[in-house]
Design a protein around this motif. Structure first.
Motif, PDB file in Angstrom:
ATOM      1  N   ASP A  71       0.858  -1.169  -0.085  1.00 23.19           N
ATOM      2  CA  ASP A  71      -0.209   0.006   0.117  1.00 23.19           C
ATOM      3  C   ASP A  71       0.842   1.150  -0.014  1.00 23.19           C
ATOM      4  O   ASP A  71       0.611   2.373  -0.508  1.00 23.19           O
ATOM      5  N   THR A  73       3.518   2.820  -1.640  1.00 26.13           N
ATOM      6  CA  THR A  73       4.240   2.351  -2.945  1.00 26.13           C
ATOM      7  C   THR A  73       5.583   2.348  -3.050  1.00 26.13           C
ATOM      8  O   THR A  73       6.244   3.116  -2.052  1.00 26.13           O
ATOM      9  N   TYR A 258      -6.387  -3.658  -8.544  1.00 26.32           N
ATOM     10  CA  TYR A 258      -6.580  -2.522  -7.860  1.00 26.32           C
ATOM     11  C   TYR A 258      -6.644  -1.343  -8.429  1.00 26.32           C
ATOM     12  O   TYR A 258      -5.926  -1.105  -9.522  1.00 26.32           O
ATOM     13  N   ASP A 262      -8.357   6.629  -2.916  1.00 28.96           N
ATOM     14  CA  ASP A 262      -7.885   6.052  -1.403  1.00 28.96           C
ATOM     15  C   ASP A 262      -9.265   6.568  -0.792  1.00 28.96           C
ATOM     16  O   ASP A 262      -9.707   7.580  -0.489  1.00 28.96           O
ATOM     17  N   PRO A 263      -9.647   5.501  -0.009  1.00 33.83           N
ATOM     18  CA  PRO A 263      -9.064   4.161  -0.052  1.00 33.83           C
ATOM     19  C   PRO A 263      -9.485   3.244  -1.272  1.00 33.83           C
ATOM     20  O   PRO A 263     -10.617   3.615  -2.137  1.00 33.83           O
ATOM     21  N   TYR A 264      -8.599   2.333  -1.742  1.00 34.26           N
ATOM     22  CA  TYR A 264      -8.852   1.741  -3.191  1.00 34.26           C
ATOM     23  C   TYR A 264      -9.453   0.501  -2.836  1.00 34.26           C
ATOM     24  O   TYR A 264     -10.107   0.188  -1.959  1.00 34.26           O
ATOM     25  N   TYR A 266     -10.258  -3.401  -4.245  1.00 33.68           N
ATOM     26  CA  TYR A 266      -9.372  -4.631  -4.501  1.00 33.68           C
ATOM     27  C   TYR A 266     -10.303  -5.685  -5.059  1.00 33.68           C
ATOM     28  O   TYR A 266     -11.117  -6.073  -4.290  1.00 33.68           O
ATOM     29  N   GLU A 323      -2.331   0.552  10.380  1.00 37.15           N
ATOM     30  CA  GLU A 323      -1.513   1.449   9.512  1.00 37.15           C
ATOM     31  C   GLU A 323      -0.276   2.195  10.336  1.00 37.15           C
ATOM     32  O   GLU A 323      -0.426   2.389  11.364  1.00 37.15           O
ATOM     33  N   ASN A 350      -1.167  -5.330   4.167  1.00 36.99           N
ATOM     34  CA  ASN A 350      -0.286  -6.361   3.408  1.00 36.99           C
ATOM     35  C   ASN A 350       0.369  -7.222   4.315  1.00 36.99           C
ATOM     36  O   ASN A 350       1.464  -7.568   4.257  1.00 36.99           O
TER      37      ASN A 350
END
Ligand SMILES: Cc1cc2nc3c(=O)[nH]c(=O)nc-3n(C[C@H](O)[C@H](O)[C@H](O)COP(=O)(O)OP(=O)(O)OC[C@H]3O[C@@H](n4cnc5c(N)ncnc54)[C@H](O)[C@@H]3O)c2cc1C
Length: 504
Positions: A71, A73, A258, A262-264, A266, A323, A350
């Motif tokens: 997340d 990047t 994806y 934001d938020p993405y 999936y 987070e 993740n």
């Protein structure tokens, strides 16, 4: 939707009094079990203590994409931590994916593991610009990625990149299989064993709900460590929503995908017991910062139906993740504790990948005294990043409200306004109460003050729990701890007695 029946190979209770172990791993999710097996492979005598049952935590609510990108990047990692760190984290992620692969091959695990490509796509100019920089940084980090002119979804896009050799699994099948192997090789797994505390230095004397035990090393694989620790100010709890649907036209997307909001959102497809499901997630928010959590499911369903011919919503669920303040996980020695106490937390979205990075890195740290990833994921690192002070302030947002345990008829009248299945925070004579009316019309009243750091909990209508916005502790309607870091539950307000008294 991943829940298997309780496996009979896992010890439900065991006498542990006076038992001595090399390593106690607390937490029976993907982290705890993978770390335990990895340490056992190095010859250590390990025990796993799980407060509920295996996969009770977020591992039971994950969507289990296995990625070598995050997340945060590669462009962000490069900017904040430098090019070398971006390369190192890519190396760690590739090793994590190899560990899944080798565990599954070596032990012949049936967990619906499939290697798939992972597509990231932009839908406006700003996203496209960001996508290009992510692509460049991913290449520099050494990740196998390329541009593509197709994505596996019927959704319009401007530009897309594809990460090769990603994967997905059935997380509970995988964790249960590893647990079985771990036990067969002499490991001990204790379910319904809550680890309360420990004392000591070299040798740690641990107090659990099943009794006392001794260990040389303790690892908190509890998603977030319990008690109050520096890491509670460096990890913020978020919830994400997922839905598994069947499709009318059998047009199940082949691949992981994806978007870049934001938020993405999936997306992925999973075969479970011969049936196909399309699993979509998104609509994340900070825990207890969304009043109508059910609305998140509604938005998610509307999003899926906009693009797909949905036959049936088979499962829906939400779960929690943590987070990290600067974007990278915290894996290593737990600050403020003896040298033999370790932690793995701050995984963001993740954790399936990070759990395996943790298994690799902690095993090296414990058996060799060093790991090439130790510095990168050091829980004690100080990494000042933009927004960090707000992050800390938000997480230290303490409510100073306390209250007595009883309230009057006037209050009871107000309670009767609650619909069945509804909950609310009410104020009465300057005091706060967290109330829930169950389907039988019984009121459950608890103090909204989280015992962990005195923040005020909020209602999670989707999961019917009281959730703490500060550090992510979650409680049942009767105040019991569902998820730490709180060690004790919310104070229960005895209203039944009071109702009786008022009636007389
Ligand atoms: C909706 C959603 C989708 C996600 N999808 C993905 C994805 O596709 N890919 C990905 O990489 N990540 C994903 N994540 C993140 C990932 O699922 C988690 O990071 C990961 O499952 C965490 O695993 P864990 O073992 O560390 O923690 P958990 O699975 O939460 O396990 C911790 C365990 O510790 C136990 N415990 C806690 N305190 C104690 C105590 N004091 N004593 C004993 N036991 C205790 C709990 O009962 C729990 O079972 C997702 C997260 C969410 C919320």
């Amino acid at each position: 939707m991943w829940q298997n029946k309780m496996p009979d190979y896992v010890s439900k209770t065991k006498t542990i009094v006076d038992k001595k172990f090399d390593v106690l791993i607390v937490g029976g999710g993907v982290s705890g079990i993978t770390i335990a097996l990895q340490l056992q492979k190095s010859g250590l005598q390990c025990v796993v203590a799980e407060g509920h049952n295996l996969c009770f935590g977020t591992t039971g609510g994950t969507t289990a994409h296995l990625n070598n990108f995050f997340d945060t990047t590669y462009a962000d990692i490069e900017k904040k931590f430098g090019e070398d760190s971006a390369q190192l984290i890519a190396k760690a992620a590739n090793q994590a994916l190899e560990l899944y692969h080798s565990n599954i091959e070596q032990y012949n695990i049936d967990c619906d593991y499939q290697q798939k490509d992972g597509y990231l796509y932009s839908q406006n100019d700003k996203q496209t610009e960001e996508l290009d920089s992510i692509f460049q940084a991913s290449i520099k980090a050494g990740v196998d990625v390329g541009y593509t002119d197709r994505i596996p979804l019927p959704i319009e896009f401007q530009k897309a990149i594809v990460y090769h050799e990603q994967a997905n699994i059935h997380p509970a099948k995988y964790v249960h299989a590893l647990a079985k192997i771990f036990e067969e090789k002499g490991g001990v797994i204790l379910q319904n064993c809550m680890v309360n505390d420990f004392e000591g230095d070299d040798e740690l004397n641990v107090d659990t709900s099943l009794g006392k035990m001794t260990t040389k090393i303790l690892i908190w694989a509890t998603h977030i460590p319990p008690g109050i620790n520096l890491l509670h100010f460096r990890c913020a709890p978020y919830r994400s929503y997922a839905m598994a649907v069947s499709l009318n036209d059998n047009a199940y997307p082949d691949g992981l995908a994806y978007d870049m909001y934001d938020p993405y959102h999936y997306y992925r497809t999973q075969d479970i017991d011969g049936k196909k499901y399309f699993i979509v997630g998104g609509y994340d928010h900070k825990t207890a910062h969304e009043e109508n959590t059910e609305a998140c499911f509604n938005k998610l369903e509307a999003h899926i139906r906009k693009y797909f011919n949905v036959k049936e919503v088979a499962f829906k669920w939400s779960s929690q993740y943590f987070e990290p303040a600067d974007g990278l996980a915290y894996i290593g020695h737990l600050p403020g504790n003896p040298d033999n106490v370790f932690v793995a937390t701050g995984y963001g979205g993740n954790g399936m990948t990070y759990s395996h990075i943790a298994a690799i890195s902690l095993t090296d740290l414990i058996t060799k005294g060093q790991s090439e990833y130790a510095k990168l994921f050091d829980p004690g690192r100080v990494k000042p990043v933009a927004g960090f002070s707000n992050f800390v302030k938000e997480n230290a947002d303490v409510v100073k409200e306390f209250f007595g345990k009883r309230f009057s008829q006037e209050k009871l009248n107000e309670l009767s306004e609650l619909a069945k299945g509804e909950a609310k925070l009410v104020k009465f004579e300057g005091k706060s109460l967290a109330l829930y009316k169950d389907e039988n019309g019984d009121i459950h009243a608890v103090s909204p003050v989280c015992p962990h750091a005195k923040c005020s909990v909020g209602w999670n209508s989707a999961e019917k729990s009281w959730d703490c916005p500060c550090h992510g502790s979650r409680f049942s309607v009767n105040g019991e701890v569902l998820t730490g870091p709180a060690r004790i539950g919310l104070e229960v307000i005895e209203i039944e007695n009071l109702v009786q008294e008022e009636k007389h």
